[in-house]
Design a protein around this motif. Structure first.
Motif, short mmCIF file in Angstrom:
data_model
loop_
_atom_site.label_atom_id
_atom_site.label_comp_id
_atom_site.label_asym_id
_atom_site.label_seq_id
_atom_site.Cartn_x
_atom_site.Cartn_y
_atom_site.Cartn_z
N HIS A 130 7.04 5.91 -1.47
CA HIS A 130 7.01 4.88 -0.52
C HIS A 130 7.61 4.34 0.33
O HIS A 130 7.20 3.10 0.80
CB HIS A 130 5.48 4.61 -0.84
CG HIS A 130 4.49 5.55 -1.61
ND1 HIS A 130 3.62 5.80 -1.02
CD2 HIS A 130 4.41 5.76 -2.44
CE1 HIS A 130 2.16 7.30 -1.73
NE2 HIS A 130 3.31 6.65 -3.17
N LYS B 52 3.28 3.31 6.92
CA LYS B 52 2.11 2.42 7.66
C LYS B 52 3.11 1.47 9.29
O LYS B 52 4.19 1.77 9.71
CB LYS B 52 1.26 2.02 7.25
CG LYS B 52 0.34 2.56 6.77
CD LYS B 52 -1.25 1.71 5.22
CE LYS B 52 -1.78 2.77 4.75
NZ LYS B 52 -1.65 3.75 4.02
N THR C 287 0.95 -1.56 -0.39
CA THR C 287 0.12 0.06 0.29
C THR C 287 0.56 1.03 -0.14
O THR C 287 2.27 0.79 0.22
CB THR C 287 -0.99 0.52 1.34
OG1 THR C 287 -0.03 0.28 2.43
CG2 THR C 287 -1.80 -1.22 1.52
N ARG C 288 -0.14 2.17 -0.22
CA ARG C 288 1.21 3.42 0.13
C ARG C 288 2.06 4.23 1.61
O ARG C 288 0.91 3.43 2.68
CB ARG C 288 -0.19 5.16 -0.56
CG ARG C 288 0.09 4.95 -1.79
CD ARG C 288 -1.09 5.96 -2.22
NE ARG C 288 -1.37 6.52 -3.86
CZ ARG C 288 -2.18 5.88 -3.87
NH1 ARG C 288 -3.45 5.19 -3.46
NH2 ARG C 288 -2.71 5.93 -5.51
N ARG D 161 -0.79 9.94 -1.43
CA ARG D 161 0.04 9.59 -2.94
C ARG D 161 1.07 9.79 -3.08
O ARG D 161 1.37 8.58 -3.92
CB ARG D 161 -1.70 10.01 -3.94
CG ARG D 161 -1.24 11.60 -4.84
CD ARG D 161 -2.25 12.09 -5.69
NE ARG D 161 -1.68 13.08 -6.20
CZ ARG D 161 -2.48 14.15 -5.96
NH1 ARG D 161 -2.74 14.28 -4.71
NH2 ARG D 161 -1.67 15.58 -6.85
#
Length: 203
Positions: free
Chosen positions: A137, A78, A74-75, A183
């Motif tokens: 990212h 996290k 994912t972007r 994004r």
């Protein structure tokens, strides 16, 4: 009043045309890297290795390949922790590069890279799936020396150092700019006054 409305519409159309032209130009030079498992550089019976393949339309430069125990594909960062960053050679459009230092089994692989205008792109690979993102990212490791040492190793020196793990980083090691759209991850371009490298903290 009608003349004013026509003028406004003309300005909006011109701006839209400029935006479309800029976007088309970016796509015409956009690198897209993918991880691929296959035969080694010699072909034939050479042991299989991981490859980095550029399926985009422009060269990928400032390419950093890293590993993770797992990636959510994912972007952003996290809960991901990335380690073992390696700076590799640029990959031209249609070109591919062997990543001989990587083992067959990898929990997660990632690559950050830039185009000719120094815009960042990211590819994440895990569980036989690959995801491509515009922006950075992965962690932003300093490419040159940091506090007298190297954070990112060059590909030709990886085999010379037996250390199993180096330069681990997660979301706590970089500060994300509050004004940057999500994004783009933690950075949109290489360099600049808001360079996240300036806030990098080694683990």
């Amino acid at each position: 009043m009608a003349a004013f409305a026509v003028s406004v519409v003309a300005v909006l159309v011109s701006l839209a045309s400029l935006g479309i032209a800029y976007s088309s130009g970016r796509r015409a030079r956009m690198p897209v890297l993918q991880f691929m498992w296959g035969n080694g550089p010699g072909g034939g019976t050479t042991r299989p290795v991981w490859w980095l393949v550029n399926v985009g339309t422009g060269p990928a430069t400032n390419v950093v390949v890293a590993q993770a125990e797992r990636t959510a594909l994912t972007r952003g960062l996290k809960g991901e922790e990335w380690f073992n960053p390696v700076l590799v050679a640029p990959v031209p459009a249609g070109g591919r590069l062997p990543l001989g230092w990587l083992d067959a089994r990898q929990g997660g692989l990632g690559a950050s890279y830039t185009d000719a205008e120094k815009h960042f792109y990211t590819t994440k690979c895990g569980d036989d799936l690959s995801m491509f993102f515009v922006g950075l990212h992965l962690p932003r490791w300093p490419l040159l020396r940091f506090n007298g040492g190297k954070v990112v190793r060059t590909w030709w020196h990886v085999a010379d150092d037996p250390a199993p793990r180096w330069s681990a980083a997660d979301v706590s090691h970089v500060r994300r700019r509050w004004w940057l759209p999500h994004r783009f991850g933690i950075s949109r371009r290489l360099g600049g006054w808001a360079d996240p490298v300036r806030t990098y903290r080694a683990q």
